[in-house]
Design an enzyme around this catalytic site. Structure first.
Site, PDB file in Angstrom:
ATOM      1  N   SER A  29       0.207  -3.368   2.515  1.00 58.69           N
ATOM      2  CA  SER A  29       1.362  -2.486   2.362  1.00 58.69           C
ATOM      3  C   SER A  29       1.547  -1.530   3.527  1.00 58.69           C
ATOM      4  CB  SER A  29       1.227  -1.675   1.070  1.00 58.69           C
ATOM      5  OG  SER A  29       0.858  -2.495  -0.004  1.00 58.69           O
ATOM      6  N   HIS A  39      14.207  -1.282   1.704  1.00 54.77           N
ATOM      7  CA  HIS A  39      13.610  -0.060   2.248  1.00 54.77           C
ATOM      8  C   HIS A  39      14.249   0.346   3.567  1.00 54.77           C
ATOM      9  CE1 HIS A  39      10.307   0.443  -0.592  1.00 54.77           C
ATOM     10  NE2 HIS A  39       9.984  -0.830  -0.454  1.00 54.77           N
ATOM     11  N   ARG A  80      14.654  -7.695  -1.164  1.00 56.79           N
ATOM     12  CA  ARG A  80      13.879  -6.699  -1.916  1.00 56.79           C
ATOM     13  C   ARG A  80      13.174  -5.748  -0.952  1.00 56.79           C
ATOM     14  NH1 ARG A  80       8.974  -4.569  -2.280  1.00 56.79           N
ATOM     15  NH2 ARG A  80       8.028  -6.638  -2.047  1.00 56.79           N
ATOM     16  N   ASP A  81      12.242  -6.247  -0.152  1.00 53.06           N
ATOM     17  CA  ASP A  81      11.554  -5.363   0.793  1.00 53.06           C
ATOM     18  C   ASP A  81      12.527  -4.844   1.851  1.00 53.06           C
ATOM     19  OD1 ASP A  81       9.468  -4.024   2.186  1.00 53.06           O
ATOM     20  OD2 ASP A  81       8.064  -5.577   1.601  1.00 53.06           O
ATOM     21  N   HIS A  89       1.064 -10.915   1.649  1.00 46.81           N
ATOM     22  CA  HIS A  89       2.277 -10.187   2.031  1.00 46.81           C
ATOM     23  C   HIS A  89       1.904  -9.213   3.137  1.00 46.81           C
ATOM     24  CE1 HIS A  89       6.089  -7.899   0.928  1.00 46.81           C
ATOM     25  NE2 HIS A  89       5.420  -6.960   1.588  1.00 46.81           N
ATOM     26  N   HIS A  98       2.820  -6.516   6.527  1.00 42.64           N
ATOM     27  CA  HIS A  98       3.732  -5.633   7.259  1.00 42.64           C
ATOM     28  C   HIS A  98       3.296  -5.615   8.718  1.00 42.64           C
ATOM     29  CE1 HIS A  98       6.427  -3.837   4.217  1.00 42.64           C
ATOM     30  NE2 HIS A  98       5.483  -4.274   3.391  1.00 42.64           N
TER      31      HIS A  98
END
Length: 333
Positions: free
Chosen positions: A165, A15, A11-12, A192, A194
Site C-alpha cells: 500500500s 485516489h 477504483r484505485d 498489488h 504501488h
C-alpha cells in the site's frame, strides 16, 4: 501458467482525482477494458464500498451509480469491488451483489485478518466469489503474513494476497512474502503494488515468479500517490516471460490511451513526496490530504510523512494527519 489481471483503474485510480470520476468516464473506460480480455474490472470509491465520506473524500457518484454504470458496460470481464470492514458493512456487500458484482475483495491491515471473518463467511454462504488482501504488507514479516493468509482461507477466502500500500517493498521483499504464503495456503495468491520507489513492475514480476496468480494494476499506472503497476507495461513483459494473461495487447494499449485522455488530470509520476511516502512506509492515498493540511499550516509535507511513518499510521487514520501537522507547526514555532 495463466496470470489473471485485476484492473483497478476505476477504483484505485479514484485516489488520483479525489474520487471524482463521472459516470461517463466509468462507462468509457469499462467498455474499453472489456474488449481487452482483462479478467476483472474493479470499480468504486478509492477506499472501497461505503467509504465516501468527509474524512477520506466524497465521491462524485454513489456506490450504486458506479456499480450500475460499470455493470452495464461489461460483457466479458468480471466486475470486482473492494471493501474495508469499518468503512463498508454487510449491507454494502448485499447491495454490491444485488447490482451484479462478480468478485468481492475484503481488505484488512496486514496483522488484522480476523476483521474479515464475518464478511468472508457471509459472502461464501451466498456463493459469492470472495478474495481477501492484507494491506500495508511491509509492516509484517513473511511468516506473519503467511499466518494471516491461512486465517483468511479458513474464513472462506478463495484467493488471498498482499498489498504494498505504501510502495515500500523491494523485489526480494515481495519474493519472501509470496513464497511464505505459497507454502502456507493452496489458494491463488494476489499481489498489488504501488510505484513510489519505481518498483511496481519489478515487484509484480517477483510476485508472479514466486507463485502469485492474480496481479493488480492500472492503465497508465493511474492510482494513489505515485500510481500502481502500469498494466500496459506489465502485460507484454509477462507474455515475453512465458506467462499467459489472455489479454489482447493492442486493445489494452487503446484502453490505456483512453485512460490518459479521459480519466487523468495529469499522469501519475514518482515525485518527491511519492518517494518520501514510500521511504516512510505510509499509505500512498495520504498524499492529497497531507499536501492540503501541510500547505495550509506552512509545514513541510515531507516531515509530515516521516512522522506518520514513525507512528505507523495506516489507511483509515486520516484524522491523525491534522494532529501531526499541528504538532509539527507548534514545534517549529
Amino acid at each position: 501458467m495463466t496470470i489473471l489481471i485485476n484492473d483497478s483503474t476505476l477504483r484505485d485510480g479514484q485516489h488520483a482525482v479525489k474520487h471524482q470520476l463521472t459516470a461517463a468516464q466509468l462507462r468509457s473506460y469499462a467498455t474499453a477494458a472489456d474488449k481487452t480480455g482483462v479478467a476483472i474490472v474493479e470499480v468504486g470509491h478509492g477506499n472501497g464500498l461505503g467509504a465516501s465520506s468527509y474524512q477520506v473524500g466524497r465521491a462524485a457518484l454513489s456506490d450504486e451509480q458506479m456499480l450500475t454504470t460499470v455493470r452495464e458496460s461489461l460483457q466479458n470481464s468480471k466486475m470486482g469491488v473492494f471493501m474495508l470492514p469499518g468503512w463498508g458493512t454487510i449491507a454494502d456487500l448485499s447491495k454490491a451483489l444485488a447490482y451484479g458484482t462478480d468478485v468481492v475483495r475484503i481488505g484488512t491491515h496486514c496483522t488484522e485478518a480476523t476483521l474479515a471473518e464475518r464478511h468472508l463467511g457471509w459472502l461464501r454462504e451466498r456463493g459469492a466469489e470472495a478474495h481477501a488482501v492484507l494491506m500495508m504488507s511491509h509492516m509484517a514479516s513473511p511468516a506473519e503474513l503467511a499466518e494471516q493468509a491461512e486465517l483468511l482461507v479458513g474464513y472462506g477466502a478463495q484467493a488471498v494476497g498482499i498489498m504494498d500500500s505504501a510502495g515500500s517493498l523491494l523485489p526480494q521483499d515481495v519474493t519472501a512474502r509470496i513464497t511464505a504464503m505459497r507454502m502456507q495456503v493452496e489458494v491463488p495468491l494476489i499481489f498489488h503494488a504501488h510505484n513510489n520507489l519505481g518498483m511496481a513492475v519489478a515487484n509484480s514480476l517477483a510476485a508472479v515468479q514466486a507463485g502469485a496468480g492474480i496481479i493488480d494494476g492500472c492503465a497508465r499506472g493511474f492510482g494513489a500517490g505515485a500510481g500502481n503497476t502500469q498494466l500496459e507495461v506489465l502485460i507484454p513483459v509477462l507474455e515475453r516471460l512465458g506467462f499467459n494473461t489472455g489479454i489482447d495487447l493492442y486493445h489494452f494499449l487503446d484502453a490505456a490511451d483512453l485512460a490518459a485522455r479521459e480519466l487523468m488530470v495529469v499522469p501519475p509520476m514518482i515525485d518527491s513526496l511519492g518517494i518520501v511516502s514510500g521511504l516512510a512506509g505510509v499509505f500512498s492515498g495520504f498524499k492529497s490530504p497531507v499536501l492540503n493540511h501541510a500547505g495550509n499550516a506552512g509545514v513541510d509535507a515531507r516531515d509530515v510523512f516521516f512522522e506518520l511513518g514513525r507512528r505507523q499510521i495506516i489507511a483509515g487514520q486520516e484524522d491523525l494527519i491534522v494532529e501531526v501537522v499541528a504538532e509539527l507547526k507548534r514545534a517549529a514555532s
